[in-house]
Design an enzyme around this catalytic site. Sequence first.
Site, PDB file in Angstrom:
ATOM      1  N   CYS A 101       0.249  -1.626   3.350  1.00 34.26           N
ATOM      2  CA  CYS A 101      -0.551  -0.306   3.051  1.00 34.26           C
ATOM      3  C   CYS A 101      -1.956  -0.694   3.481  1.00 34.26           C
ATOM      4  CB  CYS A 101      -0.421   0.680   1.816  1.00 34.26           C
ATOM      5  SG  CYS A 101      -0.628  -0.237   0.558  1.00 34.26           S
ATOM      6  N   GLU A 159       0.067   6.160  -4.893  1.00 31.31           N
ATOM      7  CA  GLU A 159      -0.726   5.211  -3.722  1.00 31.31           C
ATOM      8  C   GLU A 159      -0.056   5.242  -2.584  1.00 31.31           C
ATOM      9  OE1 GLU A 159      -1.089   2.381  -1.424  1.00 31.31           O
ATOM     10  OE2 GLU A 159      -0.043   1.049  -2.968  1.00 31.31           O
ATOM     11  N   GLU A 214      -0.273   4.661  11.066  1.00 33.38           N
ATOM     12  CA  GLU A 214      -0.166   3.484  10.369  1.00 33.38           C
ATOM     13  C   GLU A 214       1.154   2.456  11.041  1.00 33.38           C
ATOM     14  OE1 GLU A 214       0.051   2.026   5.703  1.00 33.38           O
ATOM     15  OE2 GLU A 214       1.176   3.790   6.470  1.00 33.38           O
TER      16      GLU A 214
END
Length: 476
Positions: A281, A247, A378
């Site tokens: 995330c 992940e 990100e």
Amino acid sequence: MTTDIFIDNQWIAGADGTFDVVDPATGEAIRPVSNGGTADARAAVDAAAGALVSWRNVAPRERGEILRRTFELMIRDCDELGELIAAENGKSLIDAKGEVTYSAEFFRWFAEEGVRMGGDYGTAPAGGTRTVVTHHPVGVAALVTPWNFPAAMAARKIAPALAAGCTVVLKPASETPLTAFAMAKLMVEAGVPAGVVNIVPSKSASKIVGAWMEDPRVRLISFTGSTGIGQMLLKQAADRVINSAMELGGNAPFIVTEDADIDEAVAGAMIAKFRGGGQACTAANRLYVHAEVAAEFTAKLGAKVEALTVGQASEGSDIGPLINAAAVDKTQKLLDGAIEAGARVAHQAPIPAGSKGFYFPPTVLVDVPADAEIVREEIFGPIAPIVTWTSDEEVIALANDTEMGLAAYLYAGELQRAIRLGESIEAGMVGINRGLVSDPAAPFGGMKQSGIGREGARVGLEEFQETQYLSIAWPN
């Protein structure tokens, strides 16, 4: 609190001294923790391998009852665990306690799923045989978790692993190992046998995880973290053909159409963007707002952002600090780069004056170029960059213009349009008219470079299983 390495239900001192866990709200040390080394990593696998046969032979219902008791104990100690998460992670008490209840649900969900492991039975098309399909635990599972959700990421891996009959070795993030220790104590209280769960904290993740990846007894690596580290682990896993669940990073778009309920969209954006200071995330990384409603949306979002209180969790603040100084520097660099590219700060919340903590002001950016670095990277911080759009084709192209595909959010008035747009987004999870996508009963995971495999739901159990079939001679 015990701060040693947890192996075989025993607390032992680490081989390489200690390191400090730091409170990001103050920059001060909370307490020292044992620093695990290669020998500790191997000892953890020794314990897990030694417990594997007995644990896999425990009846599913009995395993489930242990998981159920762990759920109950986490709920019992919710306040204490929430305060611990807030102390070592920095997030607000509301967010921290919310994480505890969310984490506990994984133990309850997999307590229930673990007793419903199915199989299959059938006749071969050509006749002459019967086929029985069954599932076995994969074996010793190595789990590596990040600092941003120290309870949830551990629970989301440990619960299905134990339900499937696996034993585990866990490397928690060095920034937040205390929560993992607290969970270990509760699992022991719940009845987890010695060797089934083992925890090795360390400042050198590569030393611990490297030892596990080289050990033939470790049959699965489950990692949550950056895409770069995930790629490295996949290369190592290829050498031994280890089962892998990854992940990884995200770059979630948050889309608002011209017919959306703006008040609801703003409320959703506050959750998707600013929960945990944007250090998730699944956080909304780039906000795509239709040009017709951009002014209204920005004004309402900005008003809520300016009203946020930033500070220590103990003071009841809405937003805490970032995890460390490096995170502040990275976020500031992205903000500076966006401003240089033409963006401007429209709204901002104040941060505590004179604090030694790692604070960054929650910020709303407008006039953001669609190709700015801040929408391509990100952020992992409390900046909401707003980009405007005018056609569905344009916004889908913008949303999918990334190698990441973990989560996305979409607010629209017409449900059919919302579903059509949602299905066009290349992301493993899409929140439609809601700012949260995580649920223990749903398959959590991403597309493209955001990962491999899923956590939660039934598939979360299957990640820790191997499929076997028996072909039985059955004369016609």
